[in-house]
Design a protein around this motif. Structure first.
Motif, short mmCIF file in Angstrom:
data_model
loop_
_atom_site.label_atom_id
_atom_site.label_comp_id
_atom_site.label_asym_id
_atom_site.label_seq_id
_atom_site.Cartn_x
_atom_site.Cartn_y
_atom_site.Cartn_z
N ILE A 54 0.83 -1.21 0.00
CA ILE A 54 0.00 0.00 0.00
C ILE A 54 0.86 1.26 0.00
O ILE A 54 0.56 2.24 -0.69
CB ILE A 54 -0.97 -0.02 1.19
CG1 ILE A 54 -2.00 -1.13 1.00
CG2 ILE A 54 -1.66 1.32 1.38
CD1 ILE A 54 -2.86 -1.40 2.21
N SER A 55 1.96 1.24 0.76
CA SER A 55 2.83 2.42 0.78
C SER A 55 3.48 2.66 -0.57
O SER A 55 3.70 3.82 -0.96
CB SER A 55 3.89 2.28 1.87
OG SER A 55 4.81 1.27 1.56
N LYS A 57 2.07 1.99 -3.47
CA LYS A 57 1.00 2.57 -4.30
C LYS A 57 0.80 4.04 -3.98
O LYS A 57 0.61 4.86 -4.88
CB LYS A 57 -0.30 1.80 -4.11
CG LYS A 57 -0.29 0.43 -4.73
CD LYS A 57 -1.62 -0.28 -4.55
CE LYS A 57 -1.59 -1.66 -5.16
NZ LYS A 57 -2.88 -2.37 -4.98
N ILE A 58 0.85 4.39 -2.69
CA ILE A 58 0.70 5.79 -2.29
C ILE A 58 1.87 6.62 -2.81
O ILE A 58 1.70 7.73 -3.30
CB ILE A 58 0.58 5.91 -0.76
CG1 ILE A 58 -0.74 5.30 -0.30
CG2 ILE A 58 0.70 7.35 -0.30
CD1 ILE A 58 -0.87 5.18 1.20
N GLU A 59 3.08 6.06 -2.73
CA GLU A 59 4.27 6.76 -3.22
C GLU A 59 4.18 7.02 -4.72
O GLU A 59 4.56 8.10 -5.19
CB GLU A 59 5.52 5.94 -2.89
CG GLU A 59 6.82 6.63 -3.24
CD GLU A 59 8.03 5.79 -2.87
OE1 GLU A 59 9.14 6.17 -3.30
OE2 GLU A 59 7.87 4.79 -2.15
N LYS A 61 1.41 7.38 -6.47
CA LYS A 61 0.40 8.42 -6.67
C LYS A 61 0.95 9.80 -6.35
O LYS A 61 0.62 10.79 -7.01
CB LYS A 61 -0.84 8.14 -5.83
CG LYS A 61 -1.73 7.08 -6.41
CD LYS A 61 -3.03 7.00 -5.66
CE LYS A 61 -3.94 5.99 -6.33
NZ LYS A 61 -5.27 5.94 -5.67
N ILE A 62 1.76 9.90 -5.31
CA ILE A 62 2.34 11.20 -4.94
C ILE A 62 3.31 11.69 -6.00
O ILE A 62 3.34 12.87 -6.34
CB ILE A 62 3.03 11.09 -3.57
CG1 ILE A 62 1.98 10.92 -2.46
CG2 ILE A 62 3.87 12.32 -3.28
CD1 ILE A 62 2.54 10.66 -1.09
#
Length: 64
Positions: A54-55, A57-59, A61-62
């Motif tokens: 999940i981290s 995927k967040i990275e 997106k950022i």
């Protein structure tokens, strides 16, 4: 790719330990203790791998 393989292995180990746990005996039985430790360890591994996925995927997106 490696994380997904690790996740699959952890799920397999979790399933094996759940089937190995004998619900008819007490928790203090030696085989049940080993199974409970395996269930706890594989559950922790699954949670950690999912947090890592999940981290990532967040990275992504950022950055985009």
């Amino acid at each position: 790719m490696i994380k997904k393989i690790g996740l699959a292995i952890s799920v397999i180990i979790l399933i094996i330990n759940i089937f190995n746990y004998n619900f008819e005996f007490e928790i203090s039985d030696s085989n049940n203790k080993i199974s409970l430790v395996g269930i706890l360890a594989s559950s922790c591994a699954i949670v950690l791998i999912l947090i890592s996925i999940i981290s990532e995927k967040i990275e992504k997106k950022i950055k985009d």
